[in-house]
Design a protein around this motif. Structure first.
Motif, PDB file in Angstrom:
ATOM      1  N   GLY A  78       3.642  -8.442   7.038  1.00  8.95           N
ATOM      2  CA  GLY A  78       2.937  -9.678   6.722  1.00  8.95           C
ATOM      3  C   GLY A  78       1.458  -9.382   6.541  1.00  8.95           C
ATOM      4  N   GLY A  79       0.720 -10.337   6.058  1.00 10.83           N
ATOM      5  CA  GLY A  79      -0.682 -10.095   5.773  1.00 10.83           C
ATOM      6  C   GLY A  79      -0.816  -9.442   4.415  1.00 10.83           C
ATOM      7  N   ASP A  80      -2.031  -9.444   3.907  1.00 11.99           N
ATOM      8  CA  ASP A  80      -2.186  -8.922   2.552  1.00 11.99           C
ATOM      9  C   ASP A  80      -2.770  -7.528   2.529  1.00 11.99           C
ATOM     10  OD1 ASP A  80      -4.367  -9.879   3.706  1.00 11.99           O
ATOM     11  OD2 ASP A  80      -5.069 -11.142   2.042  1.00 11.99           O
ATOM     12  N   LYS A  81      -3.249  -7.012   3.705  1.00 14.12           N
ATOM     13  CA  LYS A  81      -3.849  -5.683   3.661  1.00 14.12           C
ATOM     14  C   LYS A  81      -2.762  -4.617   3.567  1.00 14.12           C
ATOM     15  CE  LYS A  81      -6.831  -5.642   7.074  1.00 14.12           C
ATOM     16  NZ  LYS A  81      -7.813  -5.090   8.010  1.00 14.12           N
ATOM     17  N   MET A  82      -2.941  -3.671   2.692  1.00 16.58           N
ATOM     18  CA  MET A  82      -1.921  -2.637   2.504  1.00 16.58           C
ATOM     19  C   MET A  82      -2.419  -1.272   2.969  1.00 16.58           C
ATOM     20  SD  MET A  82       0.645  -4.192   1.509  1.00 16.58           S
ATOM     21  CE  MET A  82       1.774  -2.976   0.854  1.00 16.58           C
ATOM     22  N   LEU A  83      -3.483  -1.252   3.769  1.00 14.33           N
ATOM     23  CA  LEU A  83      -4.037   0.026   4.210  1.00 14.33           C
ATOM     24  C   LEU A  83      -3.430   0.390   5.563  1.00 14.33           C
ATOM     25  CD1 LEU A  83      -6.143   1.984   3.110  1.00 14.33           C
ATOM     26  CD2 LEU A  83      -7.822   0.870   4.556  1.00 14.33           C
ATOM     27  N   TYR A  84      -2.754   1.532   5.625  1.00 17.63           N
ATOM     28  CA  TYR A  84      -2.110   1.940   6.864  1.00 17.63           C
ATOM     29  C   TYR A  84      -2.786   3.188   7.418  1.00 17.63           C
ATOM     30  CZ  TYR A  84       1.643  -1.004   5.150  1.00 17.63           C
ATOM     31  OH  TYR A  84       2.376  -2.041   4.692  1.00 17.63           O
ATOM     32  N   ILE A  85      -2.713   3.352   8.715  1.00 16.53           N
ATOM     33  CA  ILE A  85      -3.147   4.636   9.262  1.00 16.53           C
ATOM     34  C   ILE A  85      -2.024   5.646   9.039  1.00 16.53           C
ATOM     35  CG2 ILE A  85      -4.566   3.548  11.028  1.00 16.53           C
ATOM     36  CD1 ILE A  85      -2.322   4.669  12.987  1.00 16.53           C
ATOM     37  N   ASN A  86      -2.376   6.927   9.146  1.00 16.00           N
ATOM     38  CA  ASN A  86      -1.384   7.974   8.922  1.00 16.00           C
ATOM     39  C   ASN A  86      -0.519   8.113  10.174  1.00 16.00           C
ATOM     40  OD1 ASN A  86       0.014  10.255   8.356  1.00 16.00           O
ATOM     41  ND2 ASN A  86      -1.750  11.553   7.965  1.00 16.00           N
ATOM     42  N   PRO A  87       0.765   7.824  10.092  1.00 18.08           N
ATOM     43  CA  PRO A  87       1.602   7.839  11.303  1.00 18.08           C
ATOM     44  C   PRO A  87       2.013   9.237  11.730  1.00 18.08           C
ATOM     45  CG  PRO A  87       2.927   7.257   9.437  1.00 18.08           C
ATOM     46  CD  PRO A  87       1.531   7.402   8.908  1.00 18.08           C
ATOM     47  N   LEU A  88       1.910  10.225  10.842  1.00 21.66           N
ATOM     48  CA  LEU A  88       2.467  11.546  11.152  1.00 21.66           C
ATOM     49  C   LEU A  88       1.800  12.194  12.359  1.00 21.66           C
ATOM     50  CD1 LEU A  88       4.637  13.448  10.038  1.00 21.66           C
ATOM     51  CD2 LEU A  88       2.836  14.638   8.849  1.00 21.66           C
ATOM     52  N   PRO A  89       0.455  12.222  12.464  1.00 18.31           N
ATOM     53  CA  PRO A  89      -0.142  12.844  13.653  1.00 18.31           C
ATOM     54  C   PRO A  89       0.288  12.174  14.939  1.00 18.31           C
ATOM     55  CG  PRO A  89      -1.793  12.572  11.981  1.00 18.31           C
ATOM     56  CD  PRO A  89      -0.591  11.867  11.488  1.00 18.31           C
ATOM     57  N   SER A  90       0.368  10.829  14.944  1.00 15.84           N
ATOM     58  CA  SER A  90       0.767  10.145  16.172  1.00 15.84           C
ATOM     59  C   SER A  90       2.175  10.552  16.565  1.00 15.84           C
ATOM     60  CB  SER A  90       0.708   8.641  15.964  1.00 15.84           C
ATOM     61  OG  SER A  90      -0.435   8.298  15.255  1.00 15.84           O
ATOM     62  N   ALA A  91       3.075  10.629  15.563  1.00 14.81           N
ATOM     63  CA  ALA A  91       4.454  11.004  15.857  1.00 14.81           C
ATOM     64  C   ALA A  91       4.521  12.420  16.394  1.00 14.81           C
ATOM     65  CB  ALA A  91       5.296  10.883  14.598  1.00 14.81           C
ATOM     66  N   ILE A  92       3.689  13.289  15.803  1.00 16.67           N
ATOM     67  CA  ILE A  92       3.711  14.691  16.214  1.00 16.67           C
ATOM     68  C   ILE A  92       3.186  14.841  17.633  1.00 16.67           C
ATOM     69  CG2 ILE A  92       2.287  16.727  15.830  1.00 16.67           C
ATOM     70  CD1 ILE A  92       3.058  16.467  12.916  1.00 16.67           C
ATOM     71  N   ILE A  93       2.167  14.033  17.965  1.00 21.84           N
ATOM     72  CA  ILE A  93       1.565  14.154  19.285  1.00 21.84           C
ATOM     73  C   ILE A  93       2.537  13.726  20.373  1.00 21.84           C
ATOM     74  CG2 ILE A  93      -0.240  13.111  20.711  1.00 21.84           C
ATOM     75  CD1 ILE A  93      -0.780  15.662  18.921  1.00 21.84           C
ATOM     76  N   ILE A 139       3.711  -0.277   9.696  1.00 23.27           N
ATOM     77  CA  ILE A 139       5.013  -0.938   9.641  1.00 23.27           C
ATOM     78  C   ILE A 139       5.070  -1.674   8.315  1.00 23.27           C
ATOM     79  CG2 ILE A 139       6.544  -2.563  10.776  1.00 23.27           C
ATOM     80  CD1 ILE A 139       4.795  -2.096  13.301  1.00 23.27           C
ATOM     81  N   ILE A 140       6.090  -1.379   7.531  1.00 20.71           N
ATOM     82  CA  ILE A 140       6.104  -1.895   6.158  1.00 20.71           C
ATOM     83  C   ILE A 140       6.373  -3.403   6.172  1.00 20.71           C
ATOM     84  CG2 ILE A 140       7.272  -1.732   3.930  1.00 20.71           C
ATOM     85  CD1 ILE A 140       7.863   1.162   4.684  1.00 20.71           C
ATOM     86  N   ASN A 141       5.594  -4.139   5.352  1.00 21.73           N
ATOM     87  CA  ASN A 141       5.777  -5.576   5.145  1.00 21.73           C
ATOM     88  C   ASN A 141       5.782  -6.362   6.443  1.00 21.73           C
ATOM     89  OD1 ASN A 141       5.934  -5.129   2.422  1.00 21.73           O
ATOM     90  ND2 ASN A 141       8.163  -4.876   2.479  1.00 21.73           N
TER      91      ASN A 141
END
Lengths: 494, 127
Positions: free
Chosen positions: B69-84, B65-67
């Motif tokens: 809060g927090g300073d970490k900018m590492l996201y998991i890949n959302p595409l597989p979850s959406a596809i599943i 989820i963009i912005n």
């Protein structure tokens, strides 16, 4: 009127129509015209798309304008537009035939439901042909396998329930195996789009050869289950023979072919010719294809039910198609595509004429067909033309596809397969000729052999005759289709 | 040996999903009860969903989820979850259809055991 939305319109139109059929809730008699006109409009739109592709060139279409990295993309090229046109042409003919036959076979209040299923079936077949996205391909396959199981089980008979349950379980295993393979490919590439996957795989395949080989193994096994390649064909004879005849024609001449289109896409658009050859995949495909060519025919010889004979013969004919695919050459692929079309014409003609015999005489056993050629001459002529085509008599399209396949085999320097093609043709003759001979030359037990015209409805006769004429015309002028196929092959092989 | 065990622990998701896939396939192929076959199919489906979602996981990544809060900018890949999500819908529809077929089979044969159904069919075709 150059509009790039035509192929999408035809897909959406079919889906909308399938939703509308139960909503409209009008009598079956009035809905026929609606069904035929929807399919005819979709046919015209696809024809338009094909002409556009020939004039301007292939193009991609992103759904909702999403970037292809995250969205669904359709690829409209010489292959997909042409094959969609083929699918729609055959389905239109089978649809017109099916009206009378289905009224005879299933309950009246279920007729509208049946056509909902058929339209979703056609929709998903065209979707698989156009799609350029691996996961989208999987979703369409699941829609296709669900609807094809349902059009088998719609006939309220004990056997159809069991055969469609078996079909459902086996084809679900197949599609799960495909999904597993797609997941492994996604691990390597990070893309589900076929074009993007190709770009990455062609650079990175040497880093992950085992992973790619496993993925392709899973995907090909799944597709082989669904397309009834020889050792995995066990579901096909039951499902195709117990279904209503119109459904059998749809399943046998179109549905199994669509999975072969996906195999083309996976092998040549995702992996590419060099990787396929380097991984040694063609050897497996040709081996099992050759087994299928022989064993399918051997099984067919022992059958008594006319529709089971035709179903086992499909297994053998799918062997030819996979053989052309496994040669991984331009000629082989062209022969394979040509046989997809000619087998589609012949097998639907065979199933429709067998269905006409079941409709009129209610006889399925091939020993009861003595002298039926005098009672139903048009039906049996259609049957004869298509059966002779299957055997490979010159002048009918089956002969031409065998010629193309033989030249492709010789071009690939594998003459052993030429012998197998010949043996398979002889085996075809063993089980098709007795049916023809007993229909025209033996005395019927019930009545004298006096020639009368078929007492079938015109909507059943006309599609059958068109299919048989199509087989004959392609037998004499194969270049009509071959020119289109020669344009379609370069989309897979350079 | 230690490295081997460590690699298994690191890839425990993949190992588990393959194990589940095999268990599911075994259930489908060996059990004669039709209901258990459907359960086996569901286990296979779950295995693949686990596999697919694991591909998209990034170690110590956050939900995409963009912005937030927090300073970490590492996201998991959302595409597989959406596809599943789509995959789950497909799985549910297959389960629903196969269960309804089982009901019909039970009405027709009075049993959902494959061996008994085969016996009933065999008696019919012989007699």
């Amino acid at each position: 009127m150059d509009n790039i939305h035509f192929p999408i319109y035809s897909i959406v139109l079919l889906l909308t129509a399938s939703v509308l059929i139960p909503l409209l809730n009008i009598e079956f008699k009035k809905i026929k015209l609606f069904l035929v006109s929807v399919l005819a409009i979709a046919w015209l739109l696809t024809l338009k798309a094909l002409l556009y592709v020939y004039k301007v060139g292939s193009f991609t279409y992103n759904f909702g304008n999403w970037n292809e990295a995250i969205g669904v993309q359709l690829l409209v090229n010489e292959f997909s537009a042409f094959m969609s046109l083929f699918i729609l042409t055959l389905s239109l003919l089978i649809l017109i035939y099916s009206f009378k036959d289905m009224e005879h076979v299933i309950n009246n209040h279920k007729l509208n439901d049946y056509y909902t299923l058929v339209f979703i079936l056609i929709f998903s077949m065209i979707g698989i042909t156009y799609t350029n996205d691996l996961f989208n391909m999987y979703v369409f396959m699941e829609i296709l396998s669900l609807t094809s199981c349902s059009i088998v089980s719609i006939k309220n008979k004990k056997e159809t329930y069991m055969s469609s349950f078996r079909y459902l379980v086996i084809s679900t295993i197949g599609s799960l195996s495909i999904l597993f393979g797609i997941a492994m490919l996604y691990m390597v590439t990070g893309h589900l789009n076929i074009g993007k996957s190709y770009e990455i795989i062609s650079v990175a395949w040497q880093l992950f050869p085992t992973n790619i080989l496993t993925a392709v193994g899973f995907i090909l096994t799944g597709l082989a289950i669904k397309a009834a390649m020889f050792p995995l064909h066990v579901w096909l004879p039951d499902a195709h023979s117990s279904a209503p005849s119109a459904s059998s024609a749809l399943l046998s001449s179109l549905v199994v072919k669509v999975y072969i289109f996906s195999a083309y896409k996976i092998l040549f658009n995702v992996l590419g010719e060099t990787i396929v050859n380097a991984l040694g995949i063609p050897a497996f495909i040709t081996f099992f294809a050759a087994m299928g060519m022989i064993m399918g025919s051997v099984f067919a010889i022992g059958q008594k039910d006319i529709k089971r004979v035709l179903a086992y013969s499909s297994v053998a004919q799918l062997g030819y198609i996979f053989l052309g695919l496994g040669l991984v050459s331009t000629d082989g692929l062209a022969a394979s595509m040509f046989h997809i079309i000619s087998h589609g014409l012949m097998k639907s003609a065979l199933f429709l004429s067998a269905g006409a015999i079941i409709y009129y005489k209610d006889k399925r056993n091939i020993n009861d067909l003595d002298g039926i050629g005098y009672e139903m001459p048009i039906t049996m002529l259609v049957f004869t033309v298509a059966a002779l085509g299957m055997i490979g008599i010159p002048g009918i399209n089956g002969f031409m596809s065998k010629i193309y396949l033989s030249f492709a085999v010789l071009g690939a320097d594998k003459p052993i397969y030429l012998i197998l093609i010949l043996v398979s043709s002889f085996l075809n003759a063993i089980y098709y000729l007795p049916i023809i001979i007993s229909a025209f030359l033996k005395e019927s037990k019930e009545r004298k052999n006096i020639m009368v015209l078929d007492k079938l409805p015109k909507t059943m006769i006309v599609p059958m005759v068109i299919l048989a004429l199509g087989s004959l015309i392609l037998g004499f002028y194969p270049h009509l289709i071959m020119e289109a196929i020669e344009k379609a092959v370069p989309t897979f092989l350079q | 040996m230690v490295e081997f065990i460590k690699s298994i622990i690191d890839n425990i998701n993949y190992v588990a999903s393959v194990a589940l896939f095999v268990i599911g396939l075994y259930t489908v192929l060996t059990h004669s009860n039709l209901l258990k076959k459907v359960i086996g199919l569901n286990i296979m489906e779950t295995a693949i969903f686990l596999f697919f979602v694991s591909i998209g996981y990034v170690n110590e990544g956050r939900s995409p989820i963009i912005n937030l809060g927090g300073d970490k900018m590492l996201y998991i890949n959302p595409l597989p979850s959406a596809i599943i999500l789509t995959g789950i819908v497909v799985a549910v529809s297959i389960t629903a259809y196969s269960l309804s077929l089982i009901i019909k089979i039970h009405e027709a044969y009075g049993t959902i055991d494959l061996n008994e159904i085969m016996e009933i069919k065999g008696e019919k075709s012989n007699g």
